[in-house]
Design a protein around this motif. Structure first.
Motif, PDB file in Angstrom:
ATOM      1  N   MET A  98       0.825  -1.201   0.000  1.00  0.00           N
ATOM      2  CA  MET A  98       0.000   0.000   0.000  1.00  0.00           C
ATOM      3  C   MET A  98       0.865   1.259   0.000  1.00  0.00           C
ATOM      4  SD  MET A  98      -3.020   1.245  -0.139  1.00  0.00           S
ATOM      5  CE  MET A  98      -4.203   0.003   0.347  1.00  0.00           C
ATOM      6  N   VAL A  99       1.973   1.226   0.745  1.00  0.00           N
ATOM      7  CA  VAL A  99       2.876   2.379   0.777  1.00  0.00           C
ATOM      8  C   VAL A  99       3.432   2.656  -0.612  1.00  0.00           C
ATOM      9  CG1 VAL A  99       5.103   3.225   1.636  1.00  0.00           C
ATOM     10  CG2 VAL A  99       3.505   2.122   3.201  1.00  0.00           C
ATOM     11  N   LEU A 100       3.949   1.623  -1.271  1.00  0.00           N
ATOM     12  CA  LEU A 100       4.556   1.813  -2.584  1.00  0.00           C
ATOM     13  C   LEU A 100       3.513   2.190  -3.632  1.00  0.00           C
ATOM     14  CD1 LEU A 100       7.130  -1.116  -2.562  1.00  0.00           C
ATOM     15  CD2 LEU A 100       7.564   1.313  -2.179  1.00  0.00           C
ATOM     16  N   LYS A 141       5.269  13.477 -11.433  1.00  0.00           N
ATOM     17  CA  LYS A 141       6.713  13.258 -11.535  1.00  0.00           C
ATOM     18  C   LYS A 141       7.018  11.795 -11.251  1.00  0.00           C
ATOM     19  CE  LYS A 141       7.276  15.004  -6.793  1.00  0.00           C
ATOM     20  NZ  LYS A 141       7.948  16.011  -5.940  1.00  0.00           N
ATOM     21  N   GLU A 142       8.098  11.317 -11.847  1.00  0.00           N
ATOM     22  CA  GLU A 142       8.519   9.938 -11.652  1.00  0.00           C
ATOM     23  C   GLU A 142       9.312   9.805 -10.355  1.00  0.00           C
ATOM     24  OE1 GLU A 142      10.497   8.420 -15.135  1.00  0.00           O
ATOM     25  OE2 GLU A 142       9.105   9.483 -16.487  1.00  0.00           O
ATOM     26  N   ILE A 143       9.246   8.623  -9.763  1.00  0.00           N
ATOM     27  CA  ILE A 143       9.970   8.398  -8.510  1.00  0.00           C
ATOM     28  C   ILE A 143      11.403   7.916  -8.759  1.00  0.00           C
ATOM     29  CG2 ILE A 143       7.846   7.901  -7.258  1.00  0.00           C
ATOM     30  CD1 ILE A 143       8.634   4.925  -7.347  1.00  0.00           C
ATOM     31  N   LYS A 144      11.690   7.456  -9.962  1.00  0.00           N
ATOM     32  CA  LYS A 144      13.037   6.981 -10.269  1.00  0.00           C
ATOM     33  C   LYS A 144      14.065   8.098 -10.041  1.00  0.00           C
ATOM     34  CE  LYS A 144      15.851   5.029 -14.003  1.00  0.00           C
ATOM     35  NZ  LYS A 144      15.866   4.554 -15.415  1.00  0.00           N
ATOM     36  N   GLY A 145      15.110   7.768  -9.299  1.00  0.00           N
ATOM     37  CA  GLY A 145      16.161   8.750  -9.037  1.00  0.00           C
ATOM     38  C   GLY A 145      15.875   9.695  -7.894  1.00  0.00           C
ATOM     39  N   LYS A 146      14.654   9.651  -7.362  1.00  0.00           N
ATOM     40  CA  LYS A 146      14.317  10.493  -6.208  1.00  0.00           C
ATOM     41  C   LYS A 146      14.736   9.780  -4.925  1.00  0.00           C
ATOM     42  CE  LYS A 146      12.126  13.394  -8.951  1.00  0.00           C
ATOM     43  NZ  LYS A 146      11.963  12.606 -10.182  1.00  0.00           N
ATOM     44  N   THR A 147      14.762  10.523  -3.838  1.00  0.00           N
ATOM     45  CA  THR A 147      15.205   9.985  -2.552  1.00  0.00           C
ATOM     46  C   THR A 147      14.022   9.751  -1.626  1.00  0.00           C
ATOM     47  OG1 THR A 147      17.352  11.083  -2.703  1.00  0.00           O
ATOM     48  CG2 THR A 147      16.643  10.386  -0.516  1.00  0.00           C
ATOM     49  N   LEU A 148      13.924   8.526  -1.131  1.00  0.00           N
ATOM     50  CA  LEU A 148      12.900   8.149  -0.170  1.00  0.00           C
ATOM     51  C   LEU A 148      13.537   8.023   1.212  1.00  0.00           C
ATOM     52  CD1 LEU A 148      10.029   7.115   0.584  1.00  0.00           C
ATOM     53  CD2 LEU A 148      10.872   4.806   0.095  1.00  0.00           C
ATOM     54  N   GLY A 149      13.001   8.756   2.165  1.00  0.00           N
ATOM     55  CA  GLY A 149      13.434   8.622   3.553  1.00  0.00           C
ATOM     56  C   GLY A 149      12.494   7.696   4.296  1.00  0.00           C
ATOM     57  N   VAL A 150      13.036   6.660   4.925  1.00  0.00           N
ATOM     58  CA  VAL A 150      12.228   5.686   5.668  1.00  0.00           C
ATOM     59  C   VAL A 150      12.555   5.814   7.148  1.00  0.00           C
ATOM     60  CG1 VAL A 150      11.603   3.263   5.938  1.00  0.00           C
ATOM     61  CG2 VAL A 150      12.291   4.122   3.679  1.00  0.00           C
ATOM     62  N   ILE A 151      11.583   6.261   7.923  1.00  0.00           N
ATOM     63  CA  ILE A 151      11.755   6.398   9.366  1.00  0.00           C
ATOM     64  C   ILE A 151      11.174   5.157  10.032  1.00  0.00           C
ATOM     65  CG2 ILE A 151      11.252   7.790  11.403  1.00  0.00           C
ATOM     66  CD1 ILE A 151      10.781  10.159   9.522  1.00  0.00           C
ATOM     67  N   GLY A 157       9.110  -1.145   7.436  1.00  0.00           N
ATOM     68  CA  GLY A 157      10.064  -0.177   6.897  1.00  0.00           C
ATOM     69  C   GLY A 157      11.166  -0.819   6.090  1.00  0.00           C
ATOM     70  N   ALA A 158      11.668  -1.970   6.550  1.00  0.00           N
ATOM     71  CA  ALA A 158      12.736  -2.661   5.820  1.00  0.00           C
ATOM     72  C   ALA A 158      12.253  -3.141   4.463  1.00  0.00           C
ATOM     73  CB  ALA A 158      13.264  -3.830   6.647  1.00  0.00           C
ATOM     74  N   LEU A 159      11.022  -3.673   4.404  1.00  0.00           N
ATOM     75  CA  LEU A 159      10.471  -4.118   3.119  1.00  0.00           C
ATOM     76  C   LEU A 159      10.291  -2.945   2.167  1.00  0.00           C
ATOM     77  CD1 LEU A 159       7.725  -6.714   4.182  1.00  0.00           C
ATOM     78  CD2 LEU A 159       9.976  -7.201   3.197  1.00  0.00           C
ATOM     79  N   ASP A 163      12.369  -2.588  -1.442  1.00  0.00           N
ATOM     80  CA  ASP A 163      11.637  -2.548  -2.714  1.00  0.00           C
ATOM     81  C   ASP A 163      11.779  -1.198  -3.409  1.00  0.00           C
ATOM     82  OD1 ASP A 163      10.942  -5.115  -2.169  1.00  0.00           O
ATOM     83  OD2 ASP A 163       8.782  -4.834  -2.364  1.00  0.00           O
ATOM     84  N   ALA A 164      11.915  -0.122  -2.637  1.00  0.00           N
ATOM     85  CA  ALA A 164      12.122   1.192  -3.248  1.00  0.00           C
ATOM     86  C   ALA A 164      13.457   1.232  -3.990  1.00  0.00           C
ATOM     87  CB  ALA A 164      12.072   2.279  -2.177  1.00  0.00           C
ATOM     88  N   LEU A 165      14.463   0.548  -3.473  1.00  0.00           N
ATOM     89  CA  LEU A 165      15.734   0.444  -4.192  1.00  0.00           C
ATOM     90  C   LEU A 165      15.540  -0.245  -5.535  1.00  0.00           C
ATOM     91  CD1 LEU A 165      18.134  -0.632  -1.291  1.00  0.00           C
ATOM     92  CD2 LEU A 165      18.207   1.540  -2.523  1.00  0.00           C
ATOM     93  N   ASP A 166      14.706  -1.292  -5.556  1.00  0.00           N
ATOM     94  CA  ASP A 166      14.438  -2.010  -6.803  1.00  0.00           C
ATOM     95  C   ASP A 166      13.681  -1.150  -7.804  1.00  0.00           C
ATOM     96  OD1 ASP A 166      15.715  -4.281  -5.899  1.00  0.00           O
ATOM     97  OD2 ASP A 166      13.888  -5.211  -5.134  1.00  0.00           O
TER      98      ASP A 166
END
Length: 399
Positions: A98-100, A141-151, A157-159, A163-166
């Motif tokens: 749901m987050v992604l 805007k596309e998310i590719k190349g953007k920075t996601l901060g996971v608190i 959070g680890a999942l 997956d955001a790296l992928d």
């Protein structure tokens, strides 16, 4: 409250609809499901508010089929010697998806675009032309190349981070309390933020996965918004109270925050500009509900049958291989010489100790002692009174 009980058939009460696959964990030979019981051995619940409930003398365990336990009076349970379980990780995949999904859809203005398109319902043959003319207002805007901060880099959070790296995002993570197990599962490509301020300052998107505590309440506020990149998107699938809603509304209005995606809508949220209010769907999948129910039921069954504890929010986790021999399980104040008094009580009845474990958590501790001597019957005569007479014992039972 001093009790030693050795019941055979255990009563389980549910306070919400619990998936059948979870209830099937309790075999009929040893357990009965009775939702009308006023004095069950254990309760399995989801979001039912238990703060006004009075608990029966037999109640030994409450299992929350989910991660949050705000609906359970945990301190009261601790004082009465009732272990409280939750099910961390059982719904992690559902929330991660749901987050992604929300991250991508909101970045492309998908929700607003769909709502606008449906408003054209009666425009007939003009709809294709209107769509082409109006779509420019939803350019995203596309998310590719953007920075996601996971608190928070727990199970969810680890999942999300991996997956955001992928998805070709850069990922920054912040969690001062990360566990060893989570660290093993986290990609080495997740950058470690040395402070939450560093994460705020460098993220285009921020997703939060931490419990609600005095320290995290209102952690998204005017001060922290001022550290963030202008137009940052904030995703909240943890607790609504993590956000100061008055200050979030002002940040959205000014454009300091570009979008707020939350699974916890209320009157304030619905009035905010540029919000995506989701009707608490984070963990609402059939698979998630079944996983949580099975995990909660297994924890209760294991505790009632063996005394072993895993994923408790108020008792220390403790485990001993169960061999079927008599076992003393005692929850008590964490004070000097308590273990000595317990072992002395056992040995005073000419009983040999085969194994034992003692674990502490704050002001309390939990001790299990396996008795090597063959004992006939369910209760060792006299030991009950001996244990109950020890100052500082909260609950105890012989399994």
């Amino acid at each position: 409250m001093n009790t030693i009980v050795a019941d055979k058939l255990k009563t389980i009460k549910t306070l919400n609809n619990i998936a059948e696959s979870g209830l099937n964990v309790f075999n009929k030979e040893n357990f009965t499901i009775d939702n009308e019981s006023e004095n069950p051995d254990a309760i399995v619940a989801r979001s039912y508010n238990m703060h006004a409930m009075e608990f029966g003398a037999k109640l030994k365990a409450i299992a929350r089929a989910g991660a949050g336990v705000n609906n359970i009076p945990v301190d009261k349970c601790t004082e009465q010697g009732i272990v409280v379980f939750n099910t961390p990780g059982a719904n992690a995949n559902a929330v991660k998806e749901m987050v992604l999904t929300s991250l991508m859809a909101s970045s492309r203005n998908l929700f607003a675009g769909i709502a606008w398109t449906k408003s054209l319902e009666n425009e007939g043959d003009q709809i294709p032309k209107l769509v082409e003319a109006g779509k420019k207002q939803f350019v995203g805007k596309e998310i590719k190349g953007k920075t996601l901060g996971v608190i928070g880099l727990g199970a969810i959070g680890a999942l999300v981070a991996n997956d955001a790296l992928d998805l070709d995002m850069d990922v920054i993570g912040f969690d001062p309390f990360i566990s060893v197990d989570t660290a093993w599962n986290l990609s080495r490509n997740v950058q470690r933020a040395m402070s939450i301020e560093q994460l705020f300052a460098n993220s285009d998107y921020i997703t939060v996965h931490v419990p609600l505590t005095d320290d995290t309440r209102g952690m998204f506020n005017e001060k922290t918004f001022g550290i963030m990149k202008p137009g940052v998107h904030i995703l909240n699938f943890s607790r609504g109270e993590l956000v100061n809603e008055t200050e979030m509304a002002a940040a959205l209005e000014s454009g300091v925050v570009g979008k707020y995606i939350t699974d916890f809508p209320n009157e304030n949220v619905l009035k905010m500009k540029n919000t995506v209010p989701i009707p608490h769907l984070g963990a609402s999948t059939k698979e998630s509900e079944e996983n949580c129910a099975i995990m909660a039921s297994r924890q209760v069954k294991e505790f009632l049958e063996t005394g072993n504890i895993k994923h408790s929010v108020n008792f220390p986790n403790a485990s001993l291989p169960y061999t079927g021999k008599k076992r003393l399980a005692a929850f008590h104040q964490n004070v000097p010489n308590m273990v000595g008094q317990l072992t002395m009580a056992v040995s005073s009845y000419n009983l040999n100790i085969a194994d034992m474990v003692n674990r502490s958590r704050g002001d309390y501790a939990y001790t299990m002692i396996d008795i090597d001597t063959e004992v006939n019957g369910d209760v060792i005569p006299g030991l009950e009174a001996k244990i109950k007479g020890i100052e500082g014992i909260v609950t105890a039972r012989i399994i």
